[in-house]
Scaffold this active site. Structure first.
Site, PDB file in Angstrom:
ATOM      1  N   ASP A 154      37.709  10.164  65.891  1.00 41.33           N
ATOM      2  CA  ASP A 154      37.364  10.367  67.299  1.00 41.33           C
ATOM      3  C   ASP A 154      38.346   9.586  68.160  1.00 41.33           C
ATOM      4  O   ASP A 154      38.865   8.553  67.727  1.00 41.33           O
ATOM      5  CB  ASP A 154      35.938   9.908  67.584  1.00 41.33           C
ATOM      6  CG  ASP A 154      35.503  10.247  69.015  1.00 41.33           C
ATOM      7  OD1 ASP A 154      35.352  11.444  69.314  1.00 41.33           O
ATOM      8  OD2 ASP A 154      35.336   9.318  69.826  1.00 41.33           O
ATOM      9  N   GLU A 156      39.175   8.285  72.396  1.00 41.77           N
ATOM     10  CA  GLU A 156      38.818   8.178  73.808  1.00 41.77           C
ATOM     11  C   GLU A 156      40.122   8.166  74.590  1.00 41.77           C
ATOM     12  O   GLU A 156      41.147   7.665  74.097  1.00 41.77           O
ATOM     13  CB  GLU A 156      38.008   6.909  74.092  1.00 41.77           C
ATOM     14  CG  GLU A 156      36.721   6.790  73.278  1.00 41.77           C
ATOM     15  CD  GLU A 156      35.728   7.916  73.527  1.00 41.77           C
ATOM     16  OE1 GLU A 156      35.780   8.516  74.622  1.00 41.77           O
ATOM     17  OE2 GLU A 156      34.913   8.211  72.636  1.00 41.77           O
ATOM     18  N   HIS A 309      30.002   7.322  73.387  1.00 46.83           N
ATOM     19  CA  HIS A 309      31.349   7.593  73.876  1.00 46.83           C
ATOM     20  C   HIS A 309      32.330   6.468  73.601  1.00 46.83           C
ATOM     21  O   HIS A 309      33.357   6.368  74.270  1.00 46.83           O
ATOM     22  CB  HIS A 309      31.343   7.928  75.374  1.00 46.83           C
ATOM     23  CG  HIS A 309      30.590   9.172  75.706  1.00 46.83           C
ATOM     24  ND1 HIS A 309      30.886  10.401  75.145  1.00 46.83           N
ATOM     25  CD2 HIS A 309      29.535   9.382  76.543  1.00 46.83           C
ATOM     26  CE1 HIS A 309      30.046  11.303  75.619  1.00 46.83           C
ATOM     27  NE2 HIS A 309      29.222  10.713  76.456  1.00 46.83           N
ATOM     28  N   ASP A 314      30.902   7.060  67.860  1.00 53.01           N
ATOM     29  CA  ASP A 314      30.860   8.515  67.712  1.00 53.01           C
ATOM     30  C   ASP A 314      31.252   8.952  66.308  1.00 53.01           C
ATOM     31  O   ASP A 314      30.720   9.939  65.775  1.00 53.01           O
ATOM     32  CB  ASP A 314      31.775   9.178  68.749  1.00 53.01           C
ATOM     33  CG  ASP A 314      31.202   9.124  70.154  1.00 53.01           C
ATOM     34  OD1 ASP A 314      30.041   8.714  70.306  1.00 53.01           O
ATOM     35  OD2 ASP A 314      31.933   9.483  71.107  1.00 53.01           O
TER      36      ASP A 314
END
Length: 354
Positions: A154, A156, A309, A314
């Site tokens: 994942d 960000e 998030h 996540d």
């Protein structure tokens, strides 16, 4: 260049959670006749008594603790180190397929009457790869399938623009488990972070001298993945909504830093599995309320660990959701491999559509 790595070392509480994941994965029962079910994959991997240790003189992770809230207890430090990876700087030669892949390809080519060639005629490995679907070949070949490493990932970002924004956090988890099976770090984007309200990562948190920039991080990331990868094998990357978000950002970052994503990395999007599940449940009131990570987590009653998030939070959530999705949809590891694609395939498909 002085580069240093930061690899997550699990706290006692996190190790207990990982062991509970191990038990949960091992409880899945494989349907009869499905040798390569994900249940078997998880069970065989997690119950390997000799946990994997990073054993590379050129990859020396610094000890660090990842807090429940995604905090950092130690800083990146810079020291000379060698980053001898198979990750492709664009000036390097592309890696060759493993001997097992070449053997399988040779057998397929020699059996193909459509190619209409003599067995003595030399065919380049590149041409062979073009004529054979790697994903299908892996799914159908037990020896190759055993060489697949499954990583959940994942990212960000500083915003939603693939062109102008940057990755500011990345996390990975190798589903085979063991020591050093997770990787997580902030990334210095060199610019303001406008959407900090989404993930809680501010400019002051990421834009610091002790946080690595992407050009410093890529060689370390490549080395970590290589340390988890089976010799001559493939790496299957799973992410949620990764086709529309994580993968484009990852490709752009590699391209911006003049690196190529290794051709033995395959990518799949778990969002398609969620949509398939919702569709299959029809008007069933017990179906998920949506296909987002949050909706799936609530549907499967999975406890959130860390902040929503944040990349590692996540990743851990998706690792739990994936086992539920594959169980409900009766999907095996070969099913997931055939749904995957390489980074170059993704780029070429985007170009055709544009």
């Amino acid at each position: 260049m002085c580069i240093s790595s930061r690899l997550e070392s699990l706290s006692t509480q996190d190790q207990i959670q990982m062991r509970s994941v191990t038990i949960c994965f091992s409880m899945l029962q494989a349907p009869r006749g499905r040798i390569h079910s994900l249940a078997n994959f998880y069970r065989e991997s997690f119950h390997n008594t000799s946990w994997y240790r990073v054993n590379s003189s050129s990859f020396k992770p610094l000890a660090s603790n990842y807090g429940i809230e995604g905090g950092y207890s130690r800083r990146w430090t810079r020291r000379p180190m060698t980053t001898r990876t198979d990750g492709r700087n664009k000036t390097n030669q592309a890696a060759k397929p493993s001997n097992l892949v070449r053997k399988t390809l040779d057998e397929k080519v020699s059996r193909s009457t459509a190619l209409n060639i003599n067995k003595t005629e030399e065919i380049s490995e590149h041409q062979q790869l073009q004529n054979c679907c790697i994903q299908q070949m892996i799914a159908e070949n037990k020896d190759l399938l055993d060489l697949v490493t499954f990583i959940i990932y994942d990212t960000e970002t500083s915003g939603f623009s693939r062109k102008d924004d940057r990755i500011i956090e990345i996390a990975l988890q190798d589903l085979s488990g063991g020591e050093n099976s997770t990787f997580q770090t902030l990334v210095n984007p060199g610019r303001d972070i406008a959407n900090h309200h989404v993930h809680g990562i501010t400019t002051d948190m990421a834009c610091r001298p002790d946080v690595p920039r992407m050009e410093e991080l890529i060689p370390i990331l490549l080395q970590f993945v290589k340390s988890r990868q089976k010799p001559g094998g493939y790496v299957l990357w799973g992410g949620h909504n990764s086709l529309a978000f994580d993968l484009p950002f990852l490709i752009n970052e590699f391209d911006r830093c003049s690196y190529e994503i290794p051709p033995n990395w395959l990518f799949m999007d778990t969002l398609s599995l969620a949509r398939e599940l919702v569709k299959s449940r029809g008007s069933d009131p017990n179906r998920p309320s949506g296909t987002s990570l949050k909706a799936l987590r609530e549907h499967y009653k999975i406890t959130l660990v860390g902040k929503e998030h944040r990349a590692m939070s996540d990743v851990r959530t998706l690792a739990m959701i994936l086992q539920m999705l594959t169980f409900d949809l009766k999907l095996t590891l070969p099913n997931l491999v055939t749904r995957s694609f390489t980074a170059s395939e993704y780029v070429n498909n985007k170009r055709k559509k544009s």
